[in-house]
Scaffold this active site. Structure first.
Site, mmCIF file in Angstrom:
data_model
loop_
_atom_site.group_PDB
_atom_site.id
_atom_site.type_symbol
_atom_site.label_atom_id
_atom_site.label_comp_id
_atom_site.label_asym_id
_atom_site.label_seq_id
_atom_site.Cartn_x
_atom_site.Cartn_y
_atom_site.Cartn_z
ATOM 1 N N HIS A 118 0.562 -1.746 0.249
ATOM 2 C CA HIS A 118 0.224 -0.447 0.002
ATOM 3 C C HIS A 118 0.842 1.651 -0.163
ATOM 4 O O HIS A 118 1.027 2.196 -0.499
ATOM 5 C CB HIS A 118 -1.175 0.139 1.112
ATOM 6 N N GLU A 119 1.937 1.161 0.541
ATOM 7 C CA GLU A 119 2.794 2.526 0.362
ATOM 8 C C GLU A 119 3.630 2.988 -0.380
ATOM 9 O O GLU A 119 3.957 3.850 -0.818
ATOM 10 C CB GLU A 119 4.012 2.368 2.633
ATOM 11 N N HIS A 168 1.874 4.048 -3.129
ATOM 12 C CA HIS A 168 1.540 6.164 -2.957
ATOM 13 C C HIS A 168 2.874 6.408 -3.821
ATOM 14 O O HIS A 168 2.985 7.527 -4.579
ATOM 15 C CB HIS A 168 0.909 6.320 -1.372
ATOM 16 N N GLU A 181 -6.375 6.427 -1.156
ATOM 17 C CA GLU A 181 -6.802 5.374 -0.343
ATOM 18 C C GLU A 181 -7.198 4.265 -1.740
ATOM 19 O O GLU A 181 -6.200 3.336 -1.310
ATOM 20 C CB GLU A 181 -6.557 5.761 0.702
HETATM 21 ZN ZN LIG Z 1 -2.582 5.143 2.023
#
Ligand SMILES: [Zn+2]
Length: 262
Positions: free
Chosen positions: A132-133, A136, A190
């Site tokens: 997830h990081e 981004h 997100e």
């Molecule tokens: Zn996030």
């Protein structure tokens, strides 16, 4: 005219045919190399400060685990952003009760021991958070945010600085990178980071269903920790009621990749 050409360039990146489907930012952004330099400077300062306080990489086993999982995920990241072949990835572990983790533009990853300890993350769950990081950074959410913070620091619009690159201050950029890791992402960002993170994890042979258990743990922890401090991760990655449902809905797209990888 140049303005429209510029926006066009930034709105046409479409991703993999198999797996999830997301789009890159449409926002005007500083050149990636410049943003990565600012982020790298800020990351170096953070790690040096941690080292001075004897908080850097104190747990060799956990550090080895984080670096191994990063090593598994990173080869799959190029399908979302070819430029990352130039990135000099780093993974470090800061001894801190903060329930947090981040990946800056340029591949600078940090985990705080609090997120591993408080949530007792399995390897698949570490892959979910790290994926997830990394997402981004791949999707340039960090780059867009650093551009916005840099423009704010100078008191001008992002478009104005993108077209006046004469004297970019690396110091102000590094400050912008620092502010950027402490600000919340938008809901759409997100959602996209969830999807891309799940695909990275699945392709690396990590069960993408761990993305569900991570957010369940995070929410449970936030409830029990409410009397103290809510986890920092939730303030920078705002959750919402439908998040877990959206992750579950995307599982059929990534579970076949996981099964193939295994
Ligand atoms: Zn996030």
């Amino acid at each position: 005219m140049r303005f429209f050409v510029f926006l066009f360039l930034f709105s046409t990146s479409v991703f993999s045919q198999e797996g999830v489907d997301v789009r890159k930012s449409r926002l005007p952004m500083l050149p990636a190399s410049m943003v990565e330099r600012g982020a790298a400077q800020q990351y170096f300062q953070l790690m040096r400060a941690a080292e001075h306080r004897q908080l850097l990489n104190k747990d060799p086993q956990q550090l080895e685990r984080l670096r191994r999982i990063a090593h598994e995920l990173i080869p799959h990241a190029t399908r979302f952003n070819k430029d990352i072949l130039k990135w000099q990835w780093e993974v470090n572990l800061i001894a801190s009760r903060a329930v947090n983790a981040f990946c800056m533009p340029g591949g600078k990853i940090a985990f705080f021991s609090g997120i591993l300890d408080a949530l007792q993350l399995s390897d698949d769950e570490v892959a979910a958070v790290m994926g997830h990081e990394i997402a981004h950074a791949l999707l340039e959410h960090g780059r867009a945010r650093i551009t916005a913070e840099y423009a704010k620091a100078l008191g001008v619009t992002a478009v104005a600085i993108v077209f006046n690159l004469g004297n970019v201050s690396t110091e102000v950029l590094a400050q912008a990178a620092n502010l950027a890791v402490n600000l919340p992402y938008a809901r759409r960002q997100e959602g996209d980071a969830d999807l891309v993170g799940m695909e990275l994890a699945a392709r690396a042979g990590h069960d993408p269903r761990a993305a569900v258990s991570v957010w369940q743990k995070m929410q449970k922890y936030a409830q029990t920790a409410a009397r103290g401090q809510p986890p920092q991760f939730l303030s920078t990655h705002p959750s919402h009621a439908t998040r877990i449902k959206e992750i579950e809905a995307a599982l059929p797209k990534v579970l076949p990749l996981y099964k193939k990888a295994k």
